[in-house]
Design an enzyme around this catalytic site. Structure first.
Site: not given
Ligand code: PEP
Length: 253
Positions: A99, A175, A10, A215, A97, A169, A12
Site C-alpha cells: 500500500e 485484502g 498489521n 488474506s 508494504h 505478499e 493498517k
Molecule cells: C497486509 O496488508 O499485509 C495483508 C496481508 O492484508 P490482508 O491479510 O487483509 O490480506
C-alpha cells in the site's frame, strides 16, 4: 540456529487509541494459545504505539510500527524517525508494504534507505515484497521479487540481513480474500530464499524468516505455515480480531 516463526498483525489505518488498547489487551490475554516457537507482533498506527506499548510490556507480544522515515530528524512534516519508534518501545517495523508502494510513492530505493535506518537503530525490519496480478500473469513473479529483494538489501551486510524478516505478499491477495495457493506461496518463497542464498550464503538465508501475507485466515493458515519456506505471516484484516489472529498463530503448531 533455527529459523523463527513470526506472526505479525498489521492493523493498517484502523483502531482509535482506546480501541487499539482493547485489541492489544485481547491479544495479550490469548497469547498463551500460540505455540512457544512463535514470535507474536502487533503493529498499530503511530498514534497508538505508546499506549499499546504499555499493554504489551513484559508479555510475549512485541510491538511493531507500520513505517518509518530514513532521516534522523528535521523538516519532514508528518514523518516518524527510527529513534522515535525506539523511544516508544517499538521492536519491529514494516517497510515497503504494497500500500505504501502503490499509494504513497514507496520505491525499492526508499525501502532500502528505510531498512538501513531501521537496522542502524536496532529495529527489526519486516521487508515487504510481492508481485501485482498483472506481473504474475505476465510470468514475472520471480523477476519482480528478485528486483524488490535486491533493491531492499543493497549495501546491507549479511550480519544485518540476518536480523530482518521478509514478508512475501502477492499484491493480488492482500485484502481481497483471494489467498495464494500453498504451492504458489511456497514456490515464490523458495525462490526468494534462493536469492538470499545468492546474496548472503546459505547459513544466513536459512535463518531469515519469510512470512506469507495476503488474506491469511485461521482456516488457511495451517496449510501455508506447514510449507518449508513459509515462516509466519503478515496479517491484515484477520489481525483486527484477537481470536482470528491467535487462530492463525495456532496454525504454526
Ligand atoms: C497486509 O496488508 O499485509 C495483508 C496481508 O492484508 P490482508 O491479510 O487483509 O490480506
Amino acid at each position: 540456529m533455527t529459523r523463527r516463526i513470526v506472526i505479525a498483525g498489521n492493523w493498517k489505518m484502523n483502531k482509535t487509541v482506546p480501541e487499539a488498547v482493547e485489541l492489544a489487551k485481547a491479544v495479550v490475554a490469548q497469547a498463551a494459545e500460540a505455540p512457544a516457537s512463535v514470535d507474536l507482533v502487533v503493529c498499530p498506527t503511530f498514534v497508538c504505539l505508546t499506549e499499546v506499548a504499555k499493554v504489551v510490556a513484559g508479555t510475549r507480544v512485541a510491538l511493531g510500527a507500520q513505517d518509518l522515515h530514513w532521516e534522523e530528524s528535521g523538516a519532514f512534516t508528518g514523518k516518524i524517525s527510527a529513534s522515535m519508534l525506539v523511544s516508544a518501545g517499538v521492536k519491529y517495523v514494516i517497510i515497503g508494504h504494497s500500500e505504501q508502494r502503490q499509494f504513497f510513492g514507496e520505491t525499492d530505493e526508499t525501502v532500502n534507505k528505510k531498512t538501513k535506518q531501521a537496522l542502524k537503530h536496532g529495529l527489526l525490519p519486516i521487508v515487504c515484497i510481492g508481485e501485482l496480478l498483472s506481473e504474475r500473469e505476465a510470468g514475472q513473479t520471480d523477476a519482480v521479487n528478485e528486483r524488490q529483494l535486491k533493491g531492499a538489501y543493497a549495501g546491507i551486510s549479511a550480519e544485518d540481513a540476518a536480523k530482518t524478516v521478509i514478508a512475501y505478499e502477492p499484491v493480488w491477495a492482500i485484502g481481497t480474500g483471494k489467498v495464494a495457493t500453498v504451492e504458489q506461496a511456497q514456490d515464490a518463497q523458495a525462490f526468494i530464499r534462493k536469492v538470499l542464498v545468492e546474496l548472503y550464503g546459505s547459513e544466513v538465508a536459512e535463518i531469515i524468516p519469510i512470512q506469507y501475507g495476503g488474506s491469511m485466515k485461521p482456516d488457511n493458515a495451517k496449510g501455508l505455515l506447514a510449507q518449508k519456506d513459509i515462516d509466519g505471516g503478515l496479517i491484515g484484516g484477520a489481525a483486527l480480531k484477537a481470536g482470528d489472529f491467535l487462530g492463525i498463530a495456532a496454525g504454526a503448531a
